[in-house]
Design a protein around this motif. Structure first.
Motif, PDB file in Angstrom:
ATOM      1  N   THR A  80      -1.446  -2.709   7.404  1.00 37.40           N
ATOM      2  CA  THR A  80      -1.935  -1.522   8.136  1.00 37.40           C
ATOM      3  C   THR A  80      -0.941  -0.368   7.968  1.00 37.40           C
ATOM      4  O   THR A  80       0.275  -0.582   7.885  1.00 37.40           O
ATOM      5  CB  THR A  80      -2.117  -1.833   9.640  1.00 37.40           C
ATOM      6  N   LEU A  81      -1.509   0.809   7.921  1.00 40.18           N
ATOM      7  CA  LEU A  81      -0.640   2.012   7.894  1.00 40.18           C
ATOM      8  C   LEU A  81      -1.420   3.199   8.463  1.00 40.18           C
ATOM      9  O   LEU A  81      -2.658   3.203   8.439  1.00 40.18           O
ATOM     10  CB  LEU A  81      -0.140   2.299   6.500  1.00 40.18           C
ATOM     11  N   LYS A  82      -0.655   4.208   8.974  1.00 36.51           N
ATOM     12  CA  LYS A  82      -1.280   5.378   9.544  1.00 36.51           C
ATOM     13  C   LYS A  82      -1.335   6.516   8.536  1.00 36.51           C
ATOM     14  O   LYS A  82      -0.399   6.703   7.738  1.00 36.51           O
ATOM     15  CB  LYS A  82      -0.525   5.839  10.795  1.00 36.51           C
ATOM     16  N   VAL A  83      -2.483   7.216   8.571  1.00 36.64           N
ATOM     17  CA  VAL A  83      -2.623   8.378   7.695  1.00 36.64           C
ATOM     18  C   VAL A  83      -1.681   9.475   8.179  1.00 36.64           C
ATOM     19  O   VAL A  83      -1.601   9.757   9.381  1.00 36.64           O
ATOM     20  CB  VAL A  83      -4.087   8.878   7.703  1.00 36.64           C
ATOM     21  N   VAL A  84      -0.952  10.048   7.242  1.00 34.89           N
ATOM     22  CA  VAL A  84       0.021  11.102   7.607  1.00 34.89           C
ATOM     23  C   VAL A  84      -0.531  12.472   7.196  1.00 34.89           C
ATOM     24  O   VAL A  84      -1.466  12.574   6.402  1.00 34.89           O
ATOM     25  CB  VAL A  84       1.377  10.836   6.944  1.00 34.89           C
ATOM     26  N   GLN A  97      -9.219  10.936   5.375  1.00 32.53           N
ATOM     27  CA  GLN A  97      -9.126  10.496   6.765  1.00 32.53           C
ATOM     28  C   GLN A  97      -8.183  11.421   7.540  1.00 32.53           C
ATOM     29  O   GLN A  97      -7.247  12.013   6.973  1.00 32.53           O
ATOM     30  CB  GLN A  97      -8.609   9.054   6.830  1.00 32.53           C
ATOM     31  N   LYS A  98      -8.440  11.550   8.824  1.00 30.33           N
ATOM     32  CA  LYS A  98      -7.620  12.408   9.676  1.00 30.33           C
ATOM     33  C   LYS A  98      -6.234  11.804   9.882  1.00 30.33           C
ATOM     34  O   LYS A  98      -6.063  10.581   9.868  1.00 30.33           O
ATOM     35  CB  LYS A  98      -8.284  12.597  11.037  1.00 30.33           C
ATOM     36  N   LYS A  99      -5.273  12.685  10.099  1.00 33.74           N
ATOM     37  CA  LYS A  99      -3.923  12.255  10.410  1.00 33.74           C
ATOM     38  C   LYS A  99      -3.951  11.346  11.639  1.00 33.74           C
ATOM     39  O   LYS A  99      -4.661  11.600  12.602  1.00 33.74           O
ATOM     40  CB  LYS A  99      -3.051  13.486  10.682  1.00 33.74           C
ATOM     41  N   GLY A 100      -3.161  10.255  11.598  1.00 33.01           N
ATOM     42  CA  GLY A 100      -3.054   9.341  12.739  1.00 33.01           C
ATOM     43  C   GLY A 100      -4.025   8.169  12.694  1.00 33.01           C
ATOM     44  O   GLY A 100      -3.874   7.204  13.466  1.00 33.01           O
ATOM     45  N   ILE A 101      -5.052   8.269  11.831  1.00 33.30           N
ATOM     46  CA  ILE A 101      -6.002   7.149  11.691  1.00 33.30           C
ATOM     47  C   ILE A 101      -5.267   5.937  11.092  1.00 33.30           C
ATOM     48  O   ILE A 101      -4.468   6.087  10.157  1.00 33.30           O
ATOM     49  CB  ILE A 101      -7.187   7.541  10.782  1.00 33.30           C
ATOM     50  N   THR A 102      -5.538   4.753  11.630  1.00 33.59           N
ATOM     51  CA  THR A 102      -4.944   3.525  11.078  1.00 33.59           C
ATOM     52  C   THR A 102      -5.925   2.868  10.120  1.00 33.59           C
ATOM     53  O   THR A 102      -7.079   2.600  10.494  1.00 33.59           O
ATOM     54  CB  THR A 102      -4.585   2.533  12.195  1.00 33.59           C
ATOM     55  N   VAL A 118       0.851  -1.207   0.000  1.00 33.69           N
ATOM     56  CA  VAL A 118       0.000   0.000   0.000  1.00 33.69           C
ATOM     57  C   VAL A 118       0.881   1.250   0.000  1.00 33.69           C
ATOM     58  O   VAL A 118       1.813   1.368   0.807  1.00 33.69           O
ATOM     59  CB  VAL A 118      -0.926   0.013   1.234  1.00 33.69           C
ATOM     60  N   ASN A 119       0.577   2.150  -0.911  1.00 34.64           N
ATOM     61  CA  ASN A 119       1.321   3.409  -0.964  1.00 34.64           C
ATOM     62  C   ASN A 119       0.905   4.329   0.183  1.00 34.64           C
ATOM     63  O   ASN A 119      -0.162   4.154   0.785  1.00 34.64           O
ATOM     64  CB  ASN A 119       1.080   4.105  -2.311  1.00 34.64           C
ATOM     65  N   LYS A 120       1.732   5.328   0.486  1.00 37.67           N
ATOM     66  CA  LYS A 120       1.473   6.290   1.564  1.00 37.67           C
ATOM     67  C   LYS A 120       0.103   6.945   1.373  1.00 37.67           C
ATOM     68  O   LYS A 120      -0.296   7.251   0.252  1.00 37.67           O
ATOM     69  CB  LYS A 120       2.570   7.357   1.576  1.00 37.67           C
ATOM     70  N   VAL A 121      -0.611   7.124   2.484  1.00 38.60           N
ATOM     71  CA  VAL A 121      -1.923   7.786   2.470  1.00 38.60           C
ATOM     72  C   VAL A 121      -1.829   8.999   3.397  1.00 38.60           C
ATOM     73  O   VAL A 121      -1.431   8.861   4.574  1.00 38.60           O
ATOM     74  CB  VAL A 121      -3.042   6.845   2.956  1.00 38.60           C
ATOM     75  N   ASP A 122      -2.209  10.209   2.858  1.00 39.93           N
ATOM     76  CA  ASP A 122      -2.204  11.392   3.728  1.00 39.93           C
ATOM     77  C   ASP A 122      -3.622  11.888   3.952  1.00 39.93           C
ATOM     78  O   ASP A 122      -4.576  11.346   3.388  1.00 39.93           O
ATOM     79  CB  ASP A 122      -1.275  12.487   3.181  1.00 39.93           C
ATOM     80  N   ASP A 123      -3.762  12.925   4.782  1.00 39.20           N
ATOM     81  CA  ASP A 123      -5.087  13.365   5.193  1.00 39.20           C
ATOM     82  C   ASP A 123      -5.835  14.155   4.121  1.00 39.20           C
ATOM     83  O   ASP A 123      -6.942  14.644   4.360  1.00 39.20           O
ATOM     84  CB  ASP A 123      -5.009  14.178   6.505  1.00 39.20           C
ATOM     85  N   ASN A 124      -5.244  14.303   2.940  1.00 44.18           N
ATOM     86  CA  ASN A 124      -5.940  14.903   1.798  1.00 44.18           C
ATOM     87  C   ASN A 124      -6.399  13.855   0.777  1.00 44.18           C
ATOM     88  O   ASN A 124      -7.207  14.167  -0.106  1.00 44.18           O
ATOM     89  CB  ASN A 124      -5.035  15.906   1.059  1.00 44.18           C
ATOM     90  N   ASP A 125      -5.861  12.650   0.900  1.00 42.36           N
ATOM     91  CA  ASP A 125      -6.098  11.635  -0.140  1.00 42.36           C
ATOM     92  C   ASP A 125      -7.538  11.136  -0.155  1.00 42.36           C
ATOM     93  O   ASP A 125      -8.154  10.904   0.897  1.00 42.36           O
ATOM     94  CB  ASP A 125      -5.172  10.429   0.058  1.00 42.36           C
ATOM     95  N   LEU A 126      -8.045  10.993  -1.389  1.00 36.92           N
ATOM     96  CA  LEU A 126      -9.385  10.444  -1.595  1.00 36.92           C
ATOM     97  C   LEU A 126      -9.305   9.052  -2.247  1.00 36.92           C
ATOM     98  O   LEU A 126     -10.291   8.551  -2.772  1.00 36.92           O
ATOM     99  CB  LEU A 126     -10.207  11.384  -2.495  1.00 36.92           C
ATOM    100  N   LYS A 127      -8.126   8.462  -2.178  1.00 41.50           N
ATOM    101  CA  LYS A 127      -7.952   7.110  -2.698  1.00 41.50           C
ATOM    102  C   LYS A 127      -6.776   6.446  -2.005  1.00 41.50           C
ATOM    103  O   LYS A 127      -5.870   7.135  -1.496  1.00 41.50           O
ATOM    104  CB  LYS A 127      -7.743   7.135  -4.214  1.00 41.50           C
TER     105      LYS A 127
END
Length: 276
Positions: free
Chosen positions: A270-274, A248-253, A201-210
């Protein structure tokens, strides 16, 4: 010849009667009959013997049937079907009551075994198991390639070693008896019981919609937060996937799994939203 005592003829034995009619006593037994092949489908025994003799067919002491030969010596004795391997004895008796030595013949097996029963085969299995005719030889193939053979035991159980096969592979199993008769093939498809690998899974940040990444080709990718499903999508033939989600909010797993067509589900990545 004295015919004055004709009233006594009915009391004579067959030999005496023959001697009275022919003028001589026949005490020479017929030759052994010839017997054509008898198989376990046959309901007649055929062959040749002395003309006009009486043919008797036995299995041990059990008389199976009798018939008279033709003037050319051919005969056909009706019997019940006999099991393969049974020894039949065939005698000829002439009109004077002389009986030949026995011709013996074994009933030949021409009946193929029934289709083997094949237990489920999955893509972890190194043996194919099931049930077939007792003591038959079971052969497992992939197409025309023989993967393995083994003999069924006296109860018909068999276990054929094979190399592990890919899910979806079609295997055929046949049983061959001691006489060389081969059954119709039973076909089974190798079942997929192996779960896909964990998706990348690629990095997911708090702006991502995918959520993007790579998983088993054509698997269904699911993205969750806890027990809540954020989205699902199918990976393409190269395994690439894109799952639409709400930001998703930052820190959400988040947890990402892949499920194949057979319903096997991978372990979760699993990964955390940055922060963006």
């Amino acid at each position: 010849m004295d015919y004055d005592n004709a009233d006594d003829i009915d009391n004579n034995t067959e030999n005496d009667l023959y001697a009275i009619i022919t003028g001589f006593e026949d005490n020479v037994a017929p030759n052994k009959p010839t017997v054509n092949k008898v198989d376990n489908n046959d309901i007649v025994v055929t062959g040749k013997a002395e003309a006009n003799s009486t043919i008797t067919v036995k299995a041990g002491s059990n008389q199976l049937g009798t018939a008279k030969t033709s003037s050319k010596g051919t005969y056909s004795v009706t019997i019940k079907k006999q099991a393969a391997g049974v020894t039949l004895s065939v005698f000829a008796k002439d009109a004077a009551g002389n009986t030949s030595a026995a011709s013996t013949t074994k009933v030949v097996d021409v009946i193929a075994p029934t289709k083997p029963i094949v237990n489920k085969v999955d893509n972890n299995d190194k043996v194919v198991t099931g049930k077939a005719e007792a003591n038959s030889t079971v052969t497992v193939k992939r197409g025309s390639t023989v993967l393995g053979t083994a003999k069924a035991n006296s109860s018909g159980n068999y276990s054929v070693p094979i190399a592990v096969q890919s899910a979806g592979t079609k295997l055929t199993a046949t049983a061959k008896d001691a006489a060389g008769n081969v059954s119709v093939a039973t076909t089974v498809t190798v079942v997929d019981v192996i779960a896909p690998s964990k998706p990348k899974v690629n990095k997911v940040d708090d702006n991502d919609l995918k959520v993007t990444g790579k998983a088993e080709a054509n698997s269904t990718v699911t993205v969750k937060v806890g027990s809540k499903v954020l989205g699902t999508a199918k990976a393409n033939s190269n395994g690439n996937f894109t799952v639409k989600i709400k930001a998703q909010k930052k820190g959400i797993t988040i947890a990402v799994t892949a499920k194949d067509a057979a319903g096997n589900t991978s372990q979760a990545t699993t990964l955390k939203v940055v922060r963006h």
